[in-house]
Design an enzyme around this catalytic site. Structure first.
Site, PDB file in Angstrom:
ATOM      1  N   LYS A 179       0.834  -1.196   0.000  1.00 48.33           N
ATOM      2  CA  LYS A 179       0.000   0.000   0.000  1.00 48.33           C
ATOM      3  C   LYS A 179       0.876   1.256   0.000  1.00 48.33           C
ATOM      4  O   LYS A 179       2.051   1.207   0.381  1.00 48.33           O
ATOM      5  CB  LYS A 179      -0.884   0.022   1.255  1.00 48.33           C
ATOM      6  CG  LYS A 179      -1.909  -1.080   1.351  1.00 48.33           C
ATOM      7  CD  LYS A 179      -2.669  -0.979   2.668  1.00 48.33           C
ATOM      8  CE  LYS A 179      -3.700  -2.082   2.814  1.00 48.33           C
ATOM      9  NZ  LYS A 179      -4.864  -1.901   1.929  1.00 48.33           N
ATOM     10  N   ARG A 218      -9.816 -12.072   2.820  1.00 47.97           N
ATOM     11  CA  ARG A 218     -10.605 -13.235   2.417  1.00 47.97           C
ATOM     12  C   ARG A 218      -9.810 -14.537   2.572  1.00 47.97           C
ATOM     13  O   ARG A 218     -10.392 -15.600   2.800  1.00 47.97           O
ATOM     14  CB  ARG A 218     -11.097 -13.057   0.984  1.00 47.97           C
ATOM     15  CG  ARG A 218     -10.015 -13.005  -0.077  1.00 47.97           C
ATOM     16  CD  ARG A 218     -10.426 -12.276  -1.338  1.00 47.97           C
ATOM     17  NE  ARG A 218     -10.506 -10.836  -1.114  1.00 47.97           N
ATOM     18  CZ  ARG A 218     -10.862  -9.957  -2.049  1.00 47.97           C
ATOM     19  NH1 ARG A 218     -11.166 -10.377  -3.275  1.00 47.97           N
ATOM     20  NH2 ARG A 218     -10.925  -8.678  -1.769  1.00 47.97           N
TER      21      ARG A 218
END
Length: 434
Positions: free
Chosen positions: A210, A284
């Site tokens: 990020k 996930r």
């Protein structure tokens, strides 16, 4: 400062429809009689008072009821906790309800706001277990709670490959909390509900790293785990008498020579093989392990909560939690509960065709969408659906878009909000007693 609540308009000198007026050491919150059930007005007034540097208040007068006190608290709270509120005396039941809301809401907000150096994966699991034990000791029976924390290499040995692969690069090793709240004391009692929370205590993005701007708040990526823990605690305070299991999937998503790489394939305990095409889509990957365990219990209800996708936040901002499910009846029941406590939830689409939009050339599925312009929140839900056998019914996925605010607003201070704790707690109670 003393704070009065009035259902009469403010004097004209304070302006048309003024929310606040002042006299000496006293402020008056003015809410129209037909708006007294709209707690956002009182919350806004509390935020305005905080904005003026007021830190110590006493709520006085005959008008303060439970919902008014709670609304004021929500707006007056700040992450620094540099404030004091003296509440009026309420009747026993609403007084106990207010205390439970504050206890559980504070747990959620505080643990999300704390730095990742303190809330490591194992610390998150330990703090969550201790909180539920304390709630059970106060409102039920401490012996109703049992738990196990599986950590480090033991995760890999026991087949929790998603959590292990995401968290193995960090010096703070991953952990999975498996907690059983069983007030019946019967080890063979059926499991009513399973709660599965994403507990990424810091998310660098891994090799799909990020930017500093987007990484600066990534200590909050365990918001789903915090939210479900707080909700279970509040449900216990409300008299939950059914068996519930809580699974928190905790890891730091970090970089090292041992980190998860793009192109890696994770083989899960249910046989599904998932190709990793983006290491920043790690939530996930860890939730899959928790959902497999939850599904094994054959519960009546599975709820997972996660700060899962930027796509959900683009869709609804910081103002709503997003709900994705194929079970229309279950969604309707959740929304009815949310409306009754004035917490904002919004439904996003999840359909059968989304399951075909995460195809992989090398595994069964990929951890990001495979279509050029995909619905990111929907394809993330599709990924999770491969780990719930009967995914069409009795399963709710909540993408917790409203967990945290980077800047203050009219209703909330900067930081964690606690939105959703009351809704999910009441939803559990409604379903358990239904």
């Amino acid at each position: 400062m003393n704070i009065l609540l009035s259902f009469a308009p403010a004097p004209d000198c304070w302006g048309n429809n003024a929310l606040l007026s002042f006299a000496d050491n006293q402020a008056v919150i003015h809410v129209k009689n037909n708006e007294k059930n709209d707690r956002t007005l009182i919350q806004k007034a509390a935020r305005k008072l905080r904005g003026q540097g007021i830190k110590e208040v006493e709520l006085i007068g005959e008008q303060w009821e439970l919902e008014h006190c709670w609304a004021f608290y929500q707006g007056f709270y700040s992450a620094k906790q540099d404030y004091t509120i003296e509440f009026p005396h309420l009747a026993d039941e609403p007084q106990a309800e207010l205390l439970a809301r504050i206890q559980c809401g504070d747990f959620v907000r505080e643990i999300i706001n704390l730095p990742a150096s303190l809330v490591t994966p194992q610390a998150l699991a330990q703090r969550a277990a201790a909180f539920i034990e304390a709630q059970a000791a106060e409102y039920a029976d401490k012996s109703a709670v049992s738990f196990e924390i599986i950590s480090a290499e033991e995760l890999e040995k026991q087949g929790y490959h998603g959590i292990w692969q995401v968290g193995k690069a960090s010096a703070n090793k991953p952990a999975m909390l498996q907690l059983d709240f069983n007030p019946s004391g019967d080890p063979d009692a059926p499991v009513f509900a399973c709660l599965v929370g994403k507990g990424i205590t810091f998310d660098s993005g891994g090799y799909s790293i990020k930017s500093s701007e987007t990484m600066s708040t990534m200590r909050t990526d365990m918001g789903g785990a915090a939210l479900l823990t707080g909700a279970l605690g509040m449900a216990i305070a409300g008299g939950l008498a059914r068996r519930v299991k809580l699974y928190l999937c905790c890891a730091e998503n970090m970089l090292s020579g041992n980190a998860l790489k793009l192109g890696d394939i994770i083989t899960y305990a249910n046989g599904i093989r998932a190709e990793v095409l983006n290491t920043d889509a790690e939530g996930r990957l860890v939730l899959a392990d928790g959902l497999i365990e939850a599904d094994k219990q054959r519960p009546q209800l599975i709820i997972d909560c996660a700060t899962l996708t930027g796509a959900a936040k683009v869709a609804v901002g910081n103002d709503y939690h997003s709900v994705l499910s194929m079970d229309d009846e279950l969604v309707a029941q959740l929304f009815e509960t949310a409306k009754s406590v004035q917490e904002p939830f919004w439904r996003l689409p999840f359909e059968e065709f989304h399951r075909s939009q995460i195809s992989s050339n090398f595994a069964d599925i990929a951890n990001i969408g495979s279509v050029p312009v995909g619905a990111g929140a929907s394809t993330a839900t599709a990924f999770l659906s491969y780990f719930v056998q009967q995914y069409q019914k009795h399963w709710l996925h909540i993408d917790c878009s409203a967990t945290y605010r980077k800047a203050p607003g009219d209703l909330w201070a900067a930081g964690a909000t606690g939105i959703g704790v009351q809704t999910l707690a009441n939803f559990l109670l409604v379903k358990a007693n239904g």
